[in-house]
Design a protein around this motif. Sequence first.
Motif, PDB file in Angstrom:
ATOM      1  N   ASP A  24      83.431  80.305   5.427  1.00 36.20           N
ATOM      2  CA  ASP A  24      84.716  80.877   5.034  1.00 36.20           C
ATOM      3  C   ASP A  24      85.527  79.919   4.160  1.00 36.20           C
ATOM      4  N   LYS A  25      85.622  78.656   4.575  1.00 31.16           N
ATOM      5  CA  LYS A  25      86.499  77.699   3.880  1.00 31.16           C
ATOM      6  C   LYS A  25      85.916  77.210   2.556  1.00 31.16           C
ATOM      7  N   HIS A  28      90.405  79.497  12.121  1.00 30.14           N
ATOM      8  CA  HIS A  28      89.340  79.322  13.117  1.00 30.14           C
ATOM      9  C   HIS A  28      89.003  77.856  13.338  1.00 30.14           C
ATOM     10  N   GLU A  29      89.101  77.063  12.268  1.00 26.45           N
ATOM     11  CA  GLU A  29      88.896  75.621  12.435  1.00 26.45           C
ATOM     12  C   GLU A  29      90.004  75.032  13.306  1.00 26.45           C
ATOM     13  N   SER A  56      82.970  80.789   0.607  1.00 30.42           N
ATOM     14  CA  SER A  56      83.566  82.005   0.039  1.00 30.42           C
ATOM     15  C   SER A  56      84.092  81.776  -1.376  1.00 30.42           C
ATOM     16  N   GLN A  98      80.277  79.058  10.481  1.00 32.15           N
ATOM     17  CA  GLN A  98      81.066  80.167   9.947  1.00 32.15           C
ATOM     18  C   GLN A  98      82.346  79.664   9.302  1.00 32.15           C
ATOM     19  N   VAL A  99      82.954  78.635   9.891  1.00 32.05           N
ATOM     20  CA  VAL A  99      84.143  78.026   9.282  1.00 32.05           C
ATOM     21  C   VAL A  99      83.794  77.495   7.892  1.00 32.05           C
ATOM     22  N   GLY A 149      89.176  80.942   7.738  1.00 32.60           N
ATOM     23  CA  GLY A 149      88.382  79.752   8.005  1.00 32.60           C
ATOM     24  C   GLY A 149      89.236  78.616   8.519  1.00 32.60           C
ATOM     25  N   ARG A 201      89.596  84.997   3.453  1.00 33.91           N
ATOM     26  CA  ARG A 201      88.561  84.217   4.131  1.00 33.91           C
ATOM     27  C   ARG A 201      88.926  82.735   4.205  1.00 33.91           C
TER      28      ARG A 201
END
Length: 353
Positions: free
Chosen positions: A195-196, A174-175, A199, A191-192, A171, A167
């Motif tokens: 995840d970053k 996706h960022e 998580s 969501q980033v 992250g 994750r």
Amino acid sequence: MTRLPPLARRSKTLSASLGLGEKLFASSEERRFADAIETGLAEVEEGLLREVAFADDMADVTSRYLLEAGGKRIRPVLTLLTAQLGEGNNPAVITAAQAVEITHLASLYHDDVMDEAEMRRGVPSAQNVWGNSVAILTGDLLFARASKLVAGLGEGAIKLQADTFERLCLGQLHETIGPRPGDDPIEHYLQVLADKTGSLIAAAAHMGVIFSKAPEELSAPVVAFGEKIGVAFQLIDDVIDLAEPEETGKAQGTDLRSGVATLPLLFLRRAALTDQEAAALLARIERSVGADPDDPELAEAIAELRAHAVTAETLDEARRWAAEAVAALAPLPEGPVKLALTKFAEAVVERST
């Protein structure tokens, strides 16, 4: 009595910052709880100094660099906190707390390369000192060291670490690539953050429950708390980024000056679709990003963004995530753990005031 290393002696200040000070806990049971966190954190600090040591001279210097620069130790404290729902600070809990902090430390080396950050924890970032390749390899070495610690905790710990690492990487990916066509930029950004940041904080809290042998039904509440409070923490950082230098000790709008689209800017972009004043402010900011960092027009625009309604909206969003984090704790038994986690959530959002 064992003489604690310099980093360990900072634990009193850290615990107070997370709501574990004497003013919060009045009863003897609560004081024993706070003492357990302090004692556990001292053990974690001693272990960190030992576990980031390498026989190779260069690796030994680079791996200790950011550890010795400081840090809040939020993740190991959360592991120690949730462990008090079970057996408390047993050896597995201490090892898990060390592993999660080393994982976090490793991610900082990689993040700073990706973000081209100049400073970290008040010192020049690792890649500014040794270059990108050394910084990346140091992060890899620390991830390896964290994995060795986790391997000693069993298959379940290995899977949790692997899932969390996945994750973290997703992250960052996706960022880096940004939202795709059709994605909502704000949902993508949140969501980033989940995840970053969320998580790993969730994993830290989860490890405390697992390795203290606390009731299994308490895992889901602390995981939900960790992820949500992680998002809230980063959103408050977005607000703090816009504060005056006198308040933060760094340039106002550091992230924006680097081209990072924080939530206030994303909210401003949304407002600019229907509001001419918001559109004009957005144009001034985007025109100046990447230009002279001392550009007075950019400084003025960032100050206006700080005072704009979108920054208050960001603060409200952070408070919403923190409130949801506290609500997730409902299944936990009443007592110092639940109280401390609740106070920690409150302290997270109070950082902006």
